[in-house]
Write a protein that holds these residues in place. Structure first.
Motif, PDB file in Angstrom:
ATOM      1  N   THR A  26      65.681  37.011   7.906  1.00 50.02           N
ATOM      2  CA  THR A  26      65.799  36.439   9.249  1.00 50.02           C
ATOM      3  C   THR A  26      67.170  36.809   9.786  1.00 50.02           C
ATOM      4  OG1 THR A  26      66.621  34.345   8.369  1.00 50.02           O
ATOM      5  CG2 THR A  26      64.261  34.488   8.796  1.00 50.02           C
ATOM      6  N   ASN A  27      67.238  37.027  11.093  1.00 51.45           N
ATOM      7  CA  ASN A  27      68.540  37.314  11.694  1.00 51.45           C
ATOM      8  C   ASN A  27      69.139  36.028  12.256  1.00 51.45           C
ATOM      9  OD1 ASN A  27      67.214  36.879  14.125  1.00 51.45           O
ATOM     10  ND2 ASN A  27      67.087  39.048  14.667  1.00 51.45           N
ATOM     11  N   ARG A  28      70.298  36.114  12.832  1.00 55.34           N
ATOM     12  CA  ARG A  28      71.016  34.922  13.317  1.00 55.34           C
ATOM     13  C   ARG A  28      70.290  34.208  14.450  1.00 55.34           C
ATOM     14  NH1 ARG A  28      77.079  37.456  13.188  1.00 55.34           N
ATOM     15  NH2 ARG A  28      77.225  37.430  10.925  1.00 55.34           N
ATOM     16  N   GLU A  29      69.500  34.979  15.193  1.00 57.78           N
ATOM     17  CA  GLU A  29      68.769  34.373  16.309  1.00 57.78           C
ATOM     18  C   GLU A  29      67.437  33.770  15.860  1.00 57.78           C
ATOM     19  OE1 GLU A  29      69.811  37.841  16.658  1.00 57.78           O
ATOM     20  OE2 GLU A  29      71.715  36.982  17.286  1.00 57.78           O
ATOM     21  N   GLY A  30      67.139  33.864  14.565  1.00 56.78           N
ATOM     22  CA  GLY A  30      65.891  33.301  14.057  1.00 56.78           C
ATOM     23  C   GLY A  30      64.739  34.290  14.028  1.00 56.78           C
TER      24      GLY A  30
END
Length: 169
Positions: A26-30
């Motif tokens: 998952t990335n920081r933005e979800g």
């Protein structure tokens, strides 16, 4: 870890075969990131050191490939191969778990990458880890006068077995 069903369109776009392992992040933005898992990629440093040592001894180009691309290369012309997608001929040879020596005029000659420079002699062996064919060790020569024989074949076999055993640990 459980199984994740990836739609056919996404598998086709990412060149992921049915049953190929995936990494899910998952990335920081979800957002969710799918990435094809390359077991040989984990051996990056070891594979790089291996090809460098063999290239010095054999005086030829040496590559390690997973089932998609060349992950390590050393010797003359390494830049022509490193990071390039492998040819369907090599994918098929990996799936068949082949080990062989061939010349450019041999019917068994196997292309390594799609837009490869002219190769006159090659030796390769499939890397097998826990029963799965996961890649190949490849020795290449662009010298018209150099024909590979059992020595280069044994070097490829030795490297393939060594890397396969390292993957199992």
């Amino acid at each position: 870890m459980g199984r994740v069903v990836v739609p056919k369109e996404i598998r086709r776009t990412l060149r992921i075969r049915e049953g190929d392992p995936l990494e899910i992040f998952t990335n920081r933005e979800g957002g969710i990131i799918l990435q094809k898992y390359s077991p040989i990629g984990e051996l990056g440093q070891l594979a790089a050191e291996y090809v460098e040592a063999v290239a010095q001894v054999t005086k030829c180009t040496v590559c390690v490939a997973d089932r998609d691309m060349i992950v390590a290369a050393a010797g003359a012309g390494k830049k022509d191969f490193l990071g390039k997608d492998i040819h369907t001929d090599l994918i098929q040879s990996i799936e068949l778990r082949e080990t062989m020596v061939a010349s450019g005029d041999d019917v068994r000659f196997c292309h390594i990458i799609a837009d490869e420079p002219e190769i006159y002699s090659e030796a390769f062996s499939t890397i097998v880890c826990e029963g799965d064919a996961i890649g190949a060790v490849i020795l290449l020569s662009r010298n018209v006068e150099r024909k590979f024989d059992e020595f280069e074949k044994k070097m490829a076999m030795c490297g393939a077995r060594f890397l396969g055993k390292q993957m199992e640990q």
